[in-house]
Write a protein that holds these residues in place. Structure first.
Motif, PDB file in Angstrom:
ATOM      1  N   ARG A  93       7.474 -29.664   1.719  1.00 29.37           N
ATOM      2  CA  ARG A  93       6.329 -28.878   1.231  1.00 29.37           C
ATOM      3  C   ARG A  93       6.745 -27.432   0.995  1.00 29.37           C
ATOM      4  NH1 ARG A  93       0.366 -28.570   3.926  1.00 29.37           N
ATOM      5  NH2 ARG A  93       1.440 -27.783   5.774  1.00 29.37           N
ATOM      6  N   CYS A  94       6.306 -26.882  -0.128  1.00 25.47           N
ATOM      7  CA  CYS A  94       6.614 -25.481  -0.449  1.00 25.47           C
ATOM      8  C   CYS A  94       5.461 -24.910  -1.278  1.00 25.47           C
ATOM      9  CB  CYS A  94       7.933 -25.396  -1.207  1.00 25.47           C
ATOM     10  SG  CYS A  94       8.030 -26.556  -2.558  1.00 25.47           S
ATOM     11  N   ALA A  95       5.580 -23.657  -1.700  1.00 22.13           N
ATOM     12  CA  ALA A  95       4.474 -22.994  -2.391  1.00 22.13           C
ATOM     13  C   ALA A  95       4.893 -22.587  -3.794  1.00 22.13           C
ATOM     14  CB  ALA A  95       4.038 -21.755  -1.605  1.00 22.13           C
ATOM     15  N   GLU A  96       4.019 -22.827  -4.756  1.00 31.51           N
ATOM     16  CA  GLU A  96       4.259 -22.361  -6.125  1.00 31.51           C
ATOM     17  C   GLU A  96       4.015 -20.858  -6.208  1.00 31.51           C
ATOM     18  OE1 GLU A  96       2.654 -22.090 -10.565  1.00 31.51           O
ATOM     19  OE2 GLU A  96       1.831 -21.253  -8.728  1.00 31.51           O
ATOM     20  N   HIS A 154       4.544 -25.629 -10.016  1.00 27.70           N
ATOM     21  CA  HIS A 154       3.750 -26.593  -9.256  1.00 27.70           C
ATOM     22  C   HIS A 154       4.353 -27.990  -9.378  1.00 27.70           C
ATOM     23  CE1 HIS A 154       0.218 -28.092  -7.219  1.00 27.70           C
ATOM     24  NE2 HIS A 154       0.210 -29.089  -8.085  1.00 27.70           N
ATOM     25  N   SER A 155       4.824 -28.326 -10.581  1.00 26.98           N
ATOM     26  CA  SER A 155       5.410 -29.649 -10.810  1.00 26.98           C
ATOM     27  C   SER A 155       6.644 -29.846  -9.944  1.00 26.98           C
ATOM     28  CB  SER A 155       5.794 -29.803 -12.291  1.00 26.98           C
ATOM     29  OG  SER A 155       4.660 -29.572 -13.105  1.00 26.98           O
ATOM     30  N   LEU A 156       7.476 -28.809  -9.851  1.00 21.22           N
ATOM     31  CA  LEU A 156       8.680 -28.918  -9.020  1.00 21.22           C
ATOM     32  C   LEU A 156       8.304 -29.040  -7.539  1.00 21.22           C
ATOM     33  CD1 LEU A 156      11.742 -28.962  -8.743  1.00 21.22           C
ATOM     34  CD2 LEU A 156      11.738 -26.462  -8.757  1.00 21.22           C
ATOM     35  N   GLY A 157       7.291 -28.273  -7.119  1.00 17.68           N
ATOM     36  CA  GLY A 157       6.826 -28.373  -5.730  1.00 17.68           C
ATOM     37  C   GLY A 157       6.347 -29.788  -5.415  1.00 17.68           C
ATOM     38  N   CYS A 158       5.575 -30.384  -6.324  1.00 19.05           N
ATOM     39  CA  CYS A 158       5.089 -31.754  -6.108  1.00 19.05           C
ATOM     40  C   CYS A 158       6.259 -32.736  -6.113  1.00 19.05           C
ATOM     41  CB  CYS A 158       4.068 -32.135  -7.177  1.00 19.05           C
ATOM     42  SG  CYS A 158       2.494 -31.296  -6.946  1.00 19.05           S
ATOM     43  N   ALA A 159       7.247 -32.515  -7.007  1.00 17.29           N
ATOM     44  CA  ALA A 159       8.408 -33.412  -7.056  1.00 17.29           C
ATOM     45  C   ALA A 159       9.166 -33.363  -5.722  1.00 17.29           C
ATOM     46  CB  ALA A 159       9.325 -33.022  -8.212  1.00 17.29           C
TER      47      ALA A 159
END
Ligand SMILES: *Cc1c(COP(=O)(O)O)cnc(C)c1O
Length: 464
Positions: free
Chosen positions: A380-383, A367-372
């Motif tokens: 935008r992508c999905a965890e 999730h952290s990488l997605g937010c970064a």
């Protein structure tokens, strides 16, 4: 072919849609307002949207021309017969039912075919498929092949089912309770990995031996056919369409979300051989989706789908799409981020756990990488890690982590160019230069079911 030139995609762009570029401050505010959950972002806050490949593709001029002559008659529309003939020719199934999207087909098939207490076995159930098996009162059991668990291995068919495990289950004490074997092609839940023809043939023969229905979840039937052609000995001279038809021929029927390889924004399909099962599914369809010549779709949708089913098996289209995803994988790997190997076609899976070792699973590195990616580049992508798949207690603490901390970059069909992908790789490269700057997250509030859609989070540290 010894021609070293790289072939461009077999189409040029006729209609374009502007995409927004927000400032870093605007992105930070947007993510904050969204409760740090990319599902809550507005599309007009996103520069490159890799959240899903479902219904997000571009249609062709031929599809839009067909849509313009769509027949909206309530029953027996011309558009239905065009779609039916196209799907019948491709799949060979004598009975076809249209549905508005894949999960409607799952619901109708499973509530008709499965009895409470039965087991549905799959290489891996997709999340809505899993939910619909359970809503029918049955148990969804995954038997992925062992190679799927090594993210770095180059094994060409990590989407295969564990055949020994399947045979053991069918022959063992649970055997009489197995009501369905469902093969997901490609295996969306497990790294977009393909299933080999050899594995599908073996499943078909085991199912025949034990008298169990064998169905396909065929959302990416064309991409799976392309990967069989490229990776499995003996198929290099087959067309993707011939391979797809052979695969459908092995099974008793299929459910397909046509939002993927139907090259359309909406649509789905049930294919069946059995007359009695068809009659019962049709009654359910009419009661819940619409009459059996439209199934919740408009005539213009059926036209786009009929044309889409032709275009999606064109070798030049599939070759260009596979090459484009493979190039994106290479650019990302060169930027210092590992992806699940080998690259599939509809999505790439980033190994966030490896990139961000300073974050524990409880701090949700995927999730952290997605937010970064959103904060750095509006991507935008999905965890697909512990936030989505882990178990969490009432204080929102992680109890059991997911096996891997991944981020999925889904690739919409015919939408983004290589420059968009270079931008994604550059953004990842910037993150990978100082990965320790990426902060973890904690959950602030979450619904009990389907957590990833509505969960709200806050960044850790710096006052978080
Ligand atoms: C998308 C998908 C579904 C569900 O289809 P919808 O059209 O989203 O309802 C089912 N199985 C697989 C493998 C999928 O990718």
């Amino acid at each position: 072919m010894s021609d070293p030139r790289r072939l461009p995609p077999p189409y040029r762009i006729k209609v374009v849609e502007p995409i927004p570029f927000l400032s870093a401050e605007e992105r930070a505010r947007a993510l904050d307002d969204a409760g740090h959950n990319p599902f809550n972002l507005r599309a007009d806050q996103i520069t490159v949207d890799l959240l899903s490949d479902s219904g997000t593709g571009a249609t062709s001029a031929a599809q839009e021309a067909a849509a313009a002559v769509g027949d909206e008659s309530y029953a027996g529309a011309r558009s239905w017969f065009r779609f039916r003939d196209e799907a019948a020719d491709l799949t060979g199934y004598p009975h076809l039912l249209p549905v508005h999207q894949g999960r409607a087909g799952e619901r109708i098939l499973f509530t008709t075919l499965l009895k409470p207490g039965q087991i549905c076995i799959s290489n891996t159930h997709f999340d809505t498929t899993h939910a619909n098996v359970e809503l029918a009162g049955a148990e969804a059991r995954d038997l992925p092949c062992p190679e799927a668990l090594d993210l770095d291995s180059d094994f060409p068919f990590k989407g295969d089912i564990d055949l020994a495990g399947l045979e053991r289950t069918l022959a063992g004490p649970d055997g009489p309770r197995v009501g369905l074997v469902l093969m997901t092609i490609t295996n969306n839940g497990l790294g977009a990995q393909p299933v080999s023809m050899a594995n599908l043939e073996a499943v078909a023969s085991l199912c025949r031996r034990f008298g169990v229905p064998f169905f396909l979840d065929g959302a990416r039937f064309a991409e799976n056919a392309w990967l069989i052609r490229s990776r499995e000995p003996g198929y290099a001279d087959w067309t993707p369409r011939q391979i797809a038809t052979r695969v459908f021929g092995l099974a008793d029927g299929c459910v397909i979300s046509l939002k993927k390889d139907g090259l359309s924004a909406i649509g789905g399909l049930i294919g069946l051989r059995d007359d009695d099962l068809f009659a019962r599914c049709e009654a359910n369809l009419i009661a819940t989706e619409g009459f059996s010549t439209y199934g919740g779709l408009a005539g213009h949708d059926l036209e786009r789908l009929a044309q889409g089913l032709r275009e999606v098996v064109e070798p030049a289209y599939l070759a260009a799409r596979a090459a484009s995803t493979a190039r994106l994988a290479r650019m990302i790997n060169e930027a210092g981020v590992d992806t699940v190997q080998p690259a599939g076609i509809h999505a790439l899976y980033l190994n966030a756990g490896r990139l961000l070792p300073h974050l524990s699973p409880a701090e949700f590195p995927g999730h952290s990488l997605g937010c970064a990616l959103y904060l750095e580049g509006g991507i935008r992508c999905a965890e697909l890690g512990s936030l989505y798949l882990g178990t969490i207690d009432e204080q929102y603490r992680l109890v059991t982590p997911a096996p891997f901390e991944l981020v999925r970059l889904a690739i919409p069909r015919r939408v983004y160019t290589e420059e968009h992908f270079a931008y994604v790789a550059d953004t990842l490269g910037a993150i990978a230069k100082e990965p320790e700057r990426v902060r973890g997250y904690r959950i602030v509030s979450t619904p009990p079911l389907l957590r990833h859609f509505k969960v709200r989070l806050a960044p850790l540290g710096a006052g978080g």
